[in-house]
Design a protein around this motif. Sequence first.
Motif: not given
Length: 104
Positions: A70-89
């Motif tokens: 579950v945790g790995v999928h949560e990280v993957a979702d955040k990384l996808k969001q980061l990829q779409q949004d660009g840098f976001n501290t």
Amino acid sequence: MEIKQLDKLAKEKAPMPSGLPMYAQCYYIASRGLYEQYEKKIISLEQAKKEKQEVIAAYELGKDQWQLFVGVHEVADKLKQLQQDGFNTALELEVLELIEKLLK
């Protein structure tokens, strides 16, 4: 559902609760089987206790693996969001915290 609740239901031969993760389903079915086998004197109390410890160990391992999954999928979702949004501290810090939590 916690292990003690599963034990109580298994001992009562209640139907398995729906929606359990696989590790809890396996625990429930194994526990119910052990109770039934002991009740019918197919196995001794000593054997039932020994096998129950093995079932508990498998439950705990399965629970840990499920939380990691579950945790790995949560990280993957955040990384996808980061990829779409660009840098976001703030998002980058969330991802790092999630990774740190998984590695503990």
